[in-house]
Design a protein around this motif. Structure first.
Motif, PDB file in Angstrom:
ATOM      1  N   GLN A  46       3.886   1.508  -1.282  1.00 38.81           N
ATOM      2  CA  GLN A  46       4.433   1.641  -2.646  1.00 38.81           C
ATOM      3  C   GLN A  46       3.394   2.295  -3.569  1.00 38.81           C
ATOM      4  O   GLN A  46       3.733   3.157  -4.388  1.00 38.81           O
ATOM      5  CB  GLN A  46       4.815   0.258  -3.205  1.00 38.81           C
ATOM      6  CG  GLN A  46       6.046  -0.349  -2.537  1.00 38.81           C
ATOM      7  CD  GLN A  46       6.368  -1.785  -2.971  1.00 38.81           C
ATOM      8  OE1 GLN A  46       7.315  -2.365  -2.475  1.00 38.81           O
ATOM      9  NE2 GLN A  46       5.599  -2.378  -3.871  1.00 38.81           N
ATOM     10  N   THR A  47       2.137   1.874  -3.401  1.00 38.50           N
ATOM     11  CA  THR A  47       1.067   2.433  -4.232  1.00 38.50           C
ATOM     12  C   THR A  47       0.868   3.918  -3.928  1.00 38.50           C
ATOM     13  O   THR A  47       0.745   4.745  -4.853  1.00 38.50           O
ATOM     14  CB  THR A  47      -0.252   1.667  -3.982  1.00 38.50           C
ATOM     15  OG1 THR A  47      -0.027   0.267  -4.185  1.00 38.50           O
ATOM     16  CG2 THR A  47      -1.355   2.150  -4.911  1.00 38.50           C
ATOM     17  N   LEU A  48       0.828   4.269  -2.643  1.00 41.57           N
ATOM     18  CA  LEU A  48       0.630   5.671  -2.241  1.00 41.57           C
ATOM     19  C   LEU A  48       1.725   6.564  -2.828  1.00 41.57           C
ATOM     20  O   LEU A  48       1.455   7.665  -3.330  1.00 41.57           O
ATOM     21  CB  LEU A  48       0.630   5.788  -0.705  1.00 41.57           C
ATOM     22  CG  LEU A  48      -0.572   5.164   0.023  1.00 41.57           C
ATOM     23  CD1 LEU A  48      -0.262   4.976   1.509  1.00 41.57           C
ATOM     24  CD2 LEU A  48      -1.823   6.025  -0.155  1.00 41.57           C
ATOM     25  N   GLU A  96       0.834  -1.209   0.000  1.00 44.81           N
ATOM     26  CA  GLU A  96       0.000   0.000   0.000  1.00 44.81           C
ATOM     27  C   GLU A  96       0.867   1.257   0.000  1.00 44.81           C
ATOM     28  O   GLU A  96       0.575   2.234  -0.692  1.00 44.81           O
ATOM     29  CB  GLU A  96      -0.940  -0.026   1.211  1.00 44.81           C
ATOM     30  CG  GLU A  96      -2.000  -1.124   1.073  1.00 44.81           C
ATOM     31  CD  GLU A  96      -2.875  -1.287   2.310  1.00 44.81           C
ATOM     32  OE1 GLU A  96      -2.602  -0.638   3.341  1.00 44.81           O
ATOM     33  OE2 GLU A  96      -3.839  -2.077   2.237  1.00 44.81           O
ATOM     34  N   LYS A 128      -7.141  11.620   0.838  1.00 48.19           N
ATOM     35  CA  LYS A 128      -6.935  12.497  -0.318  1.00 48.19           C
ATOM     36  C   LYS A 128      -7.289  13.953  -0.010  1.00 48.19           C
ATOM     37  O   LYS A 128      -6.472  14.857  -0.189  1.00 48.19           O
ATOM     38  CB  LYS A 128      -7.793  11.997  -1.495  1.00 48.19           C
ATOM     39  CG  LYS A 128      -7.631  12.827  -2.751  1.00 48.19           C
ATOM     40  CD  LYS A 128      -8.777  12.649  -3.724  1.00 48.19           C
ATOM     41  CE  LYS A 128      -8.697  11.327  -4.448  1.00 48.19           C
ATOM     42  NZ  LYS A 128      -9.694  11.251  -5.547  1.00 48.19           N
ATOM     43  N   PRO A 141       2.294  16.186  -9.873  1.00 52.45           N
ATOM     44  CA  PRO A 141       3.308  15.156  -9.610  1.00 52.45           C
ATOM     45  C   PRO A 141       4.430  15.213 -10.639  1.00 52.45           C
ATOM     46  O   PRO A 141       4.183  15.361 -11.837  1.00 52.45           O
ATOM     47  CB  PRO A 141       2.525  13.846  -9.719  1.00 52.45           C
ATOM     48  CG  PRO A 141       1.247  14.173 -10.405  1.00 52.45           C
ATOM     49  CD  PRO A 141       0.979  15.632 -10.180  1.00 52.45           C
ATOM     50  N   GLN A 184       1.092   7.057  -6.502  1.00 58.44           N
ATOM     51  CA  GLN A 184      -0.025   7.979  -6.737  1.00 58.44           C
ATOM     52  C   GLN A 184       0.409   9.429  -6.506  1.00 58.44           C
ATOM     53  O   GLN A 184       0.033  10.338  -7.251  1.00 58.44           O
ATOM     54  CB  GLN A 184      -1.199   7.628  -5.806  1.00 58.44           C
ATOM     55  CG  GLN A 184      -1.858   6.295  -6.167  1.00 58.44           C
ATOM     56  CD  GLN A 184      -2.792   5.790  -5.068  1.00 58.44           C
ATOM     57  OE1 GLN A 184      -2.692   6.194  -3.909  1.00 58.44           O
ATOM     58  NE2 GLN A 184      -3.697   4.882  -5.432  1.00 58.44           N
ATOM     59  N   LEU A 185       1.202   9.639  -5.458  1.00 58.62           N
ATOM     60  CA  LEU A 185       1.630  11.005  -5.132  1.00 58.62           C
ATOM     61  C   LEU A 185       2.618  11.560  -6.144  1.00 58.62           C
ATOM     62  O   LEU A 185       2.570  12.740  -6.496  1.00 58.62           O
ATOM     63  CB  LEU A 185       2.282  11.033  -3.753  1.00 58.62           C
ATOM     64  CG  LEU A 185       1.340  10.983  -2.565  1.00 58.62           C
ATOM     65  CD1 LEU A 185       2.142  10.842  -1.277  1.00 58.62           C
ATOM     66  CD2 LEU A 185       0.489  12.259  -2.510  1.00 58.62           C
ATOM     67  N   MET A 245       4.513   8.261 -10.543  1.00 60.51           N
ATOM     68  CA  MET A 245       5.450   7.298 -11.112  1.00 60.51           C
ATOM     69  C   MET A 245       4.802   5.914 -11.152  1.00 60.51           C
ATOM     70  O   MET A 245       3.707   5.703 -10.641  1.00 60.51           O
ATOM     71  CB  MET A 245       6.750   7.255 -10.298  1.00 60.51           C
ATOM     72  CG  MET A 245       7.458   8.588 -10.169  1.00 60.51           C
ATOM     73  SD  MET A 245       7.824   9.418 -11.742  1.00 60.51           S
ATOM     74  CE  MET A 245       9.225   8.474 -12.326  1.00 60.51           C
ATOM     75  N   GLU A 246       5.528   4.938 -11.753  1.00 62.27           N
ATOM     76  CA  GLU A 246       4.939   3.607 -11.972  1.00 62.27           C
ATOM     77  C   GLU A 246       5.325   2.575 -10.926  1.00 62.27           C
ATOM     78  O   GLU A 246       4.567   1.656 -10.649  1.00 62.27           O
ATOM     79  CB  GLU A 246       5.344   3.100 -13.368  1.00 62.27           C
ATOM     80  CG  GLU A 246       4.744   3.941 -14.476  1.00 62.27           C
ATOM     81  CD  GLU A 246       5.343   3.664 -15.848  1.00 62.27           C
ATOM     82  OE1 GLU A 246       4.745   4.134 -16.832  1.00 62.27           O
ATOM     83  OE2 GLU A 246       6.402   3.000 -15.948  1.00 62.27           O
ATOM     84  N   LEU A 292       3.189  17.695  -2.329  1.00 66.89           N
ATOM     85  CA  LEU A 292       2.560  16.874  -3.366  1.00 66.89           C
ATOM     86  C   LEU A 292       1.037  16.870  -3.261  1.00 66.89           C
ATOM     87  O   LEU A 292       0.343  16.392  -4.157  1.00 66.89           O
ATOM     88  CB  LEU A 292       3.102  15.439  -3.325  1.00 66.89           C
ATOM     89  CG  LEU A 292       4.566  15.309  -3.788  1.00 66.89           C
ATOM     90  CD1 LEU A 292       5.112  13.921  -3.487  1.00 66.89           C
ATOM     91  CD2 LEU A 292       4.690  15.614  -5.279  1.00 66.89           C
ATOM     92  N   GLY A 293       0.511  17.415  -2.163  1.00 66.51           N
ATOM     93  CA  GLY A 293      -0.935  17.587  -2.053  1.00 66.51           C
ATOM     94  C   GLY A 293      -1.419  18.787  -2.867  1.00 66.51           C
ATOM     95  O   GLY A 293      -2.619  19.005  -3.030  1.00 66.51           O
TER      96      GLY A 293
END
Lengths: 450, 128, 481
Positions: free
Chosen positions: A117-119, A115, A349, A252, A122-123, A126-127, A247-248
């Motif tokens: 890594q996913t966050l 999770e 978010k 990105p 998203q921020l 990137m992949e 980043l909020g």
């Protein structure tokens, strides 16, 4: 206090089972001339109560952001940490576990890292993101090494507005290749990096360009234009971020052309802790996956087809590839990554986007307030997030000293890092600085400058 | 374990099949068995020059990684693109569909150093 | 019960922890930042209530096994009890809320703690100076090897090679390589230790250092260490000791007395700081005087009663990370050393070695003992006896989970085929060890009588064995919705 449970009876029974007469005898493999003949010269043991008192007394010798009104940032940020973060990372099934090498009994750590890594993806836009690096500075150094591997080119261009300590770490990691590091100067008017200045330094041996945004002066870089210049030369663009709350609010870097995004994740639910432990985040594009340093968690299934998570792509790592590994990193900052995952989940978010706008509002209020003081002016014109630089007409150390007497740590004098910025102070305002505190700073500064 | 007679072998566990001036290269049954489930393969592009005993690529399983050494020198004229997408074929058919490179040789003399099936079999048994 | 990913529990516009309203004038970001630089969404980002966040991570924690859950004899990792008081001292506001750039004057407590911790580590290891900057063991190795490289460079005679025994952790060759060295491997001899002859055969004036672990990764003391050090020193080289196994030696012997010139400590092993599911750790480095000028900057110095950060270190290798190291981990290690005192630390090493030898004796015969001799704080078995029934060490490790134990380290060290490396640590009772020994003996029986039972283990965990091949062939490294 010793945390050792053995009774005399236990020891005797165990010695009997081993077949030796004494504990002493167990150390026979150590030649006698190497054995210590006297006790270690260390302070005598303390009870838990004494220990707590001793450490409390030591702690009280430090200033804290609770006692002082602080405007320090520069890579370590004072943000509010919601209660849930500490409660959850104190779940000892998390913090007393080792690296999750046995996935059947480590799904908690593994899913949380997946999770995380996913966050981070998203921020940053990137992949792929890894399970963490030591801190933002070492993550930057690892990104540089990775770019050199990908491009097979030696030269590295660092922006002078990249955190000075990050630049030092890159130089240490490239110890044998320091001559290959070039620095690109910032624009003295805007406090940003000029794409033209980068273009002049690029050549066919340039592996990568490292910029920071918002940079060390708080200035938001024009990542997109810089990316175009860097990519025209087939070099890699590394974007470092020391204040990830930005980043909020900000686009990105992945959407603007960054190839590797690294940074410091401390601001996501990790305390100031006098500089560590912090959290290096590291994200890149899928095509560079095999050149990436650090651990990765991947999704898979168990033998019954149930979804689960596991450490994967380990062939990049030191325990398999030894000297050919992509990095020597082993232990990382797992629990800090967990704090970040919990923090980002808890505020969510909208929370993160609101918080970023709040930081911007505070910093703009402070910047405008200080700009009205005679003898003070904002040093640079580029847009900023929650940090900015002011130029003062008086000696900064003397100014800061007066404010300290009022309980205000008014910022970081920059001459320690930039000889040309001898009258400059870097300030940071976050949600932790109230309007009253900022007014008090402006009032104090006004009096000093008068 | 299979050791086909019509090909030659190296101590690094590659095989080579020669047809005229063209050598086809892959890894042996023993090699795939030692590696376990292969997950990734990296090969050079067409036109690359390869040198005898020097690396031309990398093969990875879940727990191991191995450099690939060229049994002969020459120029790569074709690579097995399908194998890169489905490296598990290396486990299923090491001597057939899992060929890796076709190389136009520049020195036939280099073939003389390679092992025959019997010599390789003996070598592998000793290595165990 | 299945626990979805947090992203799968998300609902549009649901809110968690609330953010305060601004007490400053509200600002439209576009008024100060160009629109092109601003984002309007974070696609896929979680939107959950506070209680859902709490339940999610609580449930994840229940899918984990830590030292607090049960016996964790992971070889080479020293999974001892992590005292709770250390979690409290590290969270004291004076430590957790101090900013790294507040002045030295405002940081006297932190600097004093670090200065004293450096002193404690010097005393325990017999080194002359310690830096606390490295963030983990491998980071410490890099620090030590860079210092050695800098030493030779300063002398005008750079050296290129490092000798590393084949028993070493993978980090040793990786760190040496990163510091610019090439690796010369040597083998351990029949007795499981390296010999002076094998070192003498490869040591020369292009070799900067010999990197070893003592006790080594077989749990054996390198009894020739002094002689080996003499050989290396005669050719002008250094001895680097990986301190991962220091838990066997505290108060028993000092590495500095054995000719060791550089050592890295793993505070998250020997000094009881929690491993955190993969970190953070802390990897201080100790050196003898000739290497002291090359340590990372800043150094902490004491003048009278004041502590200061000294940046004026012209020969320093530079910095390995921003700020001063993993400070909150140092607070825990400092607390541990103060709680234990000299007698407690010695007793810890003694009981760690006793526990390991006890397990070794009780399992010997039923499992193949790789090297039959007195071990230090860990012992290494193999699956030789079980592999006849096609039961391998991985199977035995998985079966241990059904008995409620975390498996020991497996397949390491590499020189023992099918290795099982058991490090019980000193904080375990005899009853716990007996429970583990019973389980191991039962598994040895099962491997003979019902191999399928062991080969299909674990049977009691939430998930069965996971498909590593699938994970590696088709990497799914993030949730894509």
């Amino acid at each position: 206090m010793s945390y050792i449970p053995h009774t005399e009876k236990d020891i005797q029974e165990m010695l009997d089972a081993v077949g030796v007469a004494s504990v002493e005898e167990l150390f026979k493999p150590i030649p006698d001339n190497l054995r210590l003949k006297k006790p270690l010269n260390l302070p005598a043991s303390l009870s838990e109560q004494e220990l707590h008192q001793k450490l409390s007394a030591l702690g009280k010798k430090n200033a804290t952001v609770d006692e002082y009104i602080s405007f320090l940032g520069a890579g370590a940020y004072h943000h509010y940490i919601p209660s849930v973060v500490n409660h959850l990372i104190l779940r000892s099934e998390f913090y007393t576990a080792y690296t999750p090498y046995q996935p059947e009994i480590s799904q908690g750590t593994l899913q949380a890292i997946f999770e995380y890594q996913t966050l981070i993806c998203q921020l940053t836009g990137m992949e792929v993101a890894n399970a963490s690096m030591y801190d933002g500075a070492s993550a930057t150094a690892e990104a540089v090494l990775m770019a050199r591997r990908i491009t097979n080119r030696a030269k590295v261009i660092l922006n002078a507005a990249l955190h000075p300590e990050y630049r030092e770490v890159v130089k240490t990691y490239l110890s044998g290749n320091r001559d290959n590091i070039k620095e690109v100067f910032y624009c003295t008017e805007t406090g940003r990096t000029l794409p033209d200045a980068i273009e002049k330094l690029l050549d066919k041996d340039t592996s990568c360009v490292v910029i920071q945004s918002p940079n060390f002066f708080g200035s938001i870089e024009d990542i997109k234009t810089i990316s175009e210049v860097v990519h025209k030369n087939n070099s890699i663009l590394i974007v470092a971020i020391t204040e990830p709350i930005s980043l909020g609010l900000l686009k990105p870097p992945g959407e603007l052309g960054a190839d590797i995004v690294v940074g410091e994740g401390q601001a996501f639910g990790n305390g100031l802790n006098f500089g560590g432990p912090y959290l290096g985040f590291f994200a890149t594009l899928e095509k560079y996956l095999r050149q990436m340093p650090g651990r990765l968690v991947g999704e898979t299934v168990d033998k019954n087809g149930k979804r689960g998570y596991i450490l994967t792509m380990a062939t990049r790592e030191q325990h398999i590839r030894r000297e050919k590994a992509t990095s020597n990193i082993c232990t990382n900052e797992g629990l800090c990554a967990l704090s970040a995952a919990i923090y980002l989940t808890a505020i969510g978010k909208n929370g993160l986007m609101e918080l970023a706008r709040l930081n911007l509002s505070k910093a703009e209020y402070l910047k405008n307030g200080l700009a009205n003081i005679k003898g003070i002016k904002p040093a640079f014109t580029a847009p900023t997030f929650n940090e900015f630089v002011i130029e003062v007409e008086k000696e900064p150390d003397a100014v800061l000293k007066v404010l300290l007497k009022k309980g205000i740590i008014a910022g970081l004098p920059l001459k320690k890092f930039y000889s040309e910025l001898s009258r400059h102070i870097l300030l940071c305002a976050t949600e932790m600085n109230s309007k009253e505190e900022m007014d008090e700073l402006a009032d104090g500064l006004g009096k000093v400058m008068a | 374990m299979e050791f086909p007679k019509d090909i030659k072998y190296t101590k690094e566990h590659e095989w080579v099949r020669v047809e005229g001036n063209i050598a086809t290269v892959g890894i042996t049954d023993y090699a795939q068995d030692s590696l376990g489930d292969v997950v990734y393969l990296e090969l050079p592009s067409d036109g690359t020059a390869v040198t005898k005993d020097e690396t031309f690529g990398v093969v990875e399983s879940v727990k191991a990684v191995s450099d690939l050494y060229s049994p002969i020198g020459g120029t790569v004229i074709e690579i097995n693109d399908a194998l890169i997408d489905n490296p598990e074929v290396i486990n299923d058919d090491p001597y057939g569909d899992a060929w890796m490179l076709k190389v136009e040789m520049n020195n036939h003399g280099e073939l003389e150093d390679l092992l025959t099936a019997d010599e390789y079999k003996k070598y592998v048994e000793e290595e165990k | 019960m299945k626990e979805p990913l947090i992203f799968e529990k998300s609902a549009d516009k649901r809110k968690g922890v609330s953010i305060p309203k601004s007490d400053c004038p509200e600002l439209n970001p576009q008024a100060v930042i160009p629109k092109d630089f601003l984002r309007d969404d974070i696609k896929g980002f979680p939107e959950v209530s506070e209680i859902d966040a709490v339940r999610h991570f609580t449930r994840l924690s229940q899918r984990n096994f830590g030292v607090d859950s049960g016996f964790y004899p992971l070889g080479s990792c020293t999974m001892k009890y992590n005292p709770k008081i250390n979690e409290d001292t590290a969270r004291l506001a004076g430590f957790s809320k101090a900013h790294p750039y507040q002045s030295d004057e405002l940081s006297q407590g932190a600097l004093q703690l670090m200065y004293e911790l450096e002193g404690f580590l010097c005393e325990i290891s017999g080194m002359d100076a310690v830096t606390l900057q490295p963030a983990a063991g491998a980071h410490g190795e890099l620090c030590g090897m860079l210092a050695i490289a800098a030493y030779f460079k300063e002398k005008g005679k750079p050296r290129k090679k490092v000798i590393i025994p084949d028993t070493a952790h993978g980090t040793n060759p990786a760190s040496s390589h990163l510091a610019g060295f090439s690796v010369v491997p040597i083998k351990e001899e029949n007795g499981g230790v390296i010999t002076p002859d094998s070192v003498a055969a490869v040591m020369n004036e292009d070799t900067a250092a010999l990197m070893l672990t003592n006790p080594n990764t077989l749990g054996l003391f390198e009894r020739n260490i002094k002689e080996i050090a003499d050989i290396v020193h005669k050719k002008g080289g250094f001895i680097y000791c990986d301190g991962a196994n220091l838990n066997a030696l505290m108060g028993i012997a000092k590495l500095g007395d054995m000719g060791v010139d550089v050592i890295q400590f793993n505070l998250h092993k020997t000094f009881s700081t929690p491993h955190g599911g993969g970190g953070p750790g802390s990897g201080p480095v100790g050196v003898k005087n000739p290497l002291e000028p090359f340590l990372p900057k800043p150094r902490i110095i004491k003048k009278g009663k004041r502590f200061n950060l000294d940046y004026n270190r012209p020969k320093s290798i530079g910095r390995l990370k921003a700020f001063y190291g993993n400070f909150a981990i140092m607070v825990r290690a400092y607390s541990y050393i103060r709680a234990m005192g000299p007698d407690g630390l010695k007793k810890a090493s003694e009981m760690a070695v006793l526990n390991a030898n006890y397990i070794k004796e009780k399992l010997k015969g039923r499992y193949h003992l790789a090297y039959n001799q007195t071990c230090m704080h860990e012992c290494v078995f193999s699956d030789k006896l079980q592999s006849e029934k096609d039961v391998h060490i991985l199977d035995i490790a998985k079966r241990l989970m059904d008995y409620g134990f975390h498996p020991p380290t497996i397949y390491f060290p590499l020189i023992v085929s099918g290795a099982l490396m058991i490090e019980p640590t000193e904080t375990e009772t005899k009853e716990t060890l007996d429970g583990f020994i019973d389980a191991m003996l039962k598994i040895a029986d099962e491997a003979q009588e019902n191999p399928a039972l062991v080969k299909n283990a674990p049977h009691t965990t939430r998930l069965g064995r996971l498909d590593e091949t699938r994970a590696a062939r088709n990497p799914v490294l993030r949730w894509k919705g």
